[in-house]
Design a protein around this motif. Structure first.
Motif, PDB file in Angstrom:
ATOM      1  N   LEU A   1      -3.630  10.121   2.018  1.00  0.00           N
ATOM      2  CA  LEU A   1      -3.395   9.994   3.462  1.00  0.00           C
ATOM      3  C   LEU A   1      -2.988   8.551   3.757  1.00  0.00           C
ATOM      4  O   LEU A   1      -3.753   7.622   3.513  1.00  0.00           O
ATOM      5  N   ASP A   2      -1.765   8.395   4.271  1.00  0.00           N
ATOM      6  CA  ASP A   2      -1.288   7.040   4.579  1.00  0.00           C
ATOM      7  C   ASP A   2      -1.530   6.758   6.061  1.00  0.00           C
ATOM      8  O   ASP A   2      -0.826   7.294   6.913  1.00  0.00           O
ATOM      9  N   GLU A   3      -2.516   5.938   6.354  1.00  0.00           N
ATOM     10  CA  GLU A   3      -2.887   5.556   7.720  1.00  0.00           C
ATOM     11  C   GLU A   3      -3.004   6.767   8.640  1.00  0.00           C
ATOM     12  O   GLU A   3      -2.275   6.882   9.636  1.00  0.00           O
ATOM     13  N   PRO A   4      -3.942   7.662   8.314  1.00  0.00           N
ATOM     14  CA  PRO A   4      -4.042   8.905   9.091  1.00  0.00           C
ATOM     15  C   PRO A   4      -4.372   8.683  10.562  1.00  0.00           C
ATOM     16  O   PRO A   4      -4.049   9.534  11.380  1.00  0.00           O
TER      17      PRO A   4
ATOM     18  N   LYS B   1       0.816  -1.223   0.000  1.00  0.00           N
ATOM     19  CA  LYS B   1       0.000   0.000   0.000  1.00  0.00           C
ATOM     20  C   LYS B   1       0.853   1.279   0.000  1.00  0.00           C
ATOM     21  O   LYS B   1       0.645   2.174  -0.817  1.00  0.00           O
ATOM     22  N   THR B   2       1.813   1.340   0.922  1.00  0.00           N
ATOM     23  CA  THR B   2       2.655   2.540   0.990  1.00  0.00           C
ATOM     24  C   THR B   2       3.511   2.676  -0.265  1.00  0.00           C
ATOM     25  O   THR B   2       3.746   3.788  -0.755  1.00  0.00           O
ATOM     26  N   THR B   3       3.930   1.546  -0.807  1.00  0.00           N
ATOM     27  CA  THR B   3       4.729   1.582  -2.040  1.00  0.00           C
ATOM     28  C   THR B   3       3.915   2.181  -3.192  1.00  0.00           C
ATOM     29  O   THR B   3       4.442   2.976  -3.986  1.00  0.00           O
TER      30      THR B   3
HETATM   31 MG   LIG Z   1       2.212   1.078   4.835  1.00  0.00          MG
END
Ligand SMILES: [Mg+2]
Ligand SMILES: Nc1ncnc2c1ncn2[C@@H]1O[C@H](COP(=O)(O)OP(=O)(O)O)[C@@H](O)[C@H]1O
Length: 251
Positions: free
Chosen positions: A170-173, A42-44
């Motif tokens: 938004l990454d895991e806000p 996901k973050t990638t």
């Molecule tokens: Mg991640």
């Protein structure tokens, strides 16, 4: 035309294939949530979208412009903003000063020595409007370094809005937030204006199902399913791969 199109993106780190032929689209104003187990990629995906990482193959387009080979700042000028860079916050400065800097960075004249007086007044007014609008007024004189973790993450979201993006990532806000902070953050996110589309990586299923209009499920670097919240909630295979860890969507 979609606002963001991720088309057939693949990415490997050495022999580790992290993304394989990932495709999905985000429409203007859409609330699109990406879910998937830890390590799913996901973050990638976010890093490929923002330009922090080059893709191995596939393409990324923002509002019809192919940005695959363009640097991060060009993507920002097309309306992209994201919040996983904590470096946006200056711990020694107050909430208001941090926001003022973010608003200033967006405006023309910033590199000119002589600026019209009205420019300064406009910046102050806009900064104060943002503080009031996003519930940060009472915190405006606090040093950012003294804020709680949850308050700092909320401020990051508001700072990202200062650039008036058309799509906000938004990454895991809500990660690391207390339950009270999580529900405040969820309501802030839900109240963001429709002029900005949201692409959110989120693990808290209450937040996911209260915000999402469209959900993309990533699993082992592949799009497992992309569809309405109802479809994702009703999919037995998604339950098996993702919700078996105990995090269950509300019925
Ligand atoms: Mg991640
Ligand atoms: N810079 C990197 N170098 C090598 N492996 C990486 C790097 N970044 C992420 N990975 C690996 O890629 C996989 C996906 O990571 P990530 O995109 O952070 O997953 P998620 O955000 O879904 O938890 C993980 O196995 C992770 O260890």
């Amino acid at each position: 035309m979609s606002l963001l199109a991720v088309d057939g993106v693949s990415k490997a780190f050495g022999s580790l294939q992290v993304l394989s032929d990932v495709s999905f689209e985000v429409q203007p104003g859409q609330r699109h949530v990406i879910i998937g187990p830890n390590g799913a990629g996901k973050t990638t995906v976010f890093k490929c979208i923002t330009g922090l990482l080059p893709v191995d193959s596939g393409s990324i387009a923002i509002d019809g412009t192919d940005v695959t080979g363009l640097p991060a700042h060009s993507r920002v000028s097309l309306g992209l903003a994201c919040t996983f860079q904590k470096t946006n916050l200056f711990g020694e400065l107050t909430v208001e000063e941090n926001l003022h800097l973010a608003v200033t960075a967006r405006k023309p004249y910033r590199f000119r020595i002589w600026k019209p007086l009205s420019w300064h007044e406009d910046l102050h007014r806009e900064t104060r409007e943002l503080l009031e609008e996003w519930g940060l007024w009472s915190l405006r004189e606090r040093r950012v370094g003294e804020l709680s973790y949850g308050e700092q993450r909320m401020l990051e979201i508001v700072l990202a809005l200062a650039s008036r993006p058309r799509i906000l990532l938004l990454d895991e806000p809500t990660s690391g937030m207390s339950p009270a902070e999580t529900s405040r953050a969820a309501s802030l996110i839900k109240n963001l204006p429709r002029s900005v589309a949201l692409l959110i990586i989120e693990h808290d299923m209450d937040v996911v199902f209260s915000v999402a209009e469209h959900i993309t499920v990533l699993h082992h670097g592949e799009v497992f399913l992309s569809g309405s919240p109802e479809r994702v909630r009703g999919d037995e295979r998604v339950r098996e791969i993702y919700f078996s860890g105990g995090a269950r969507p509300h019925a």
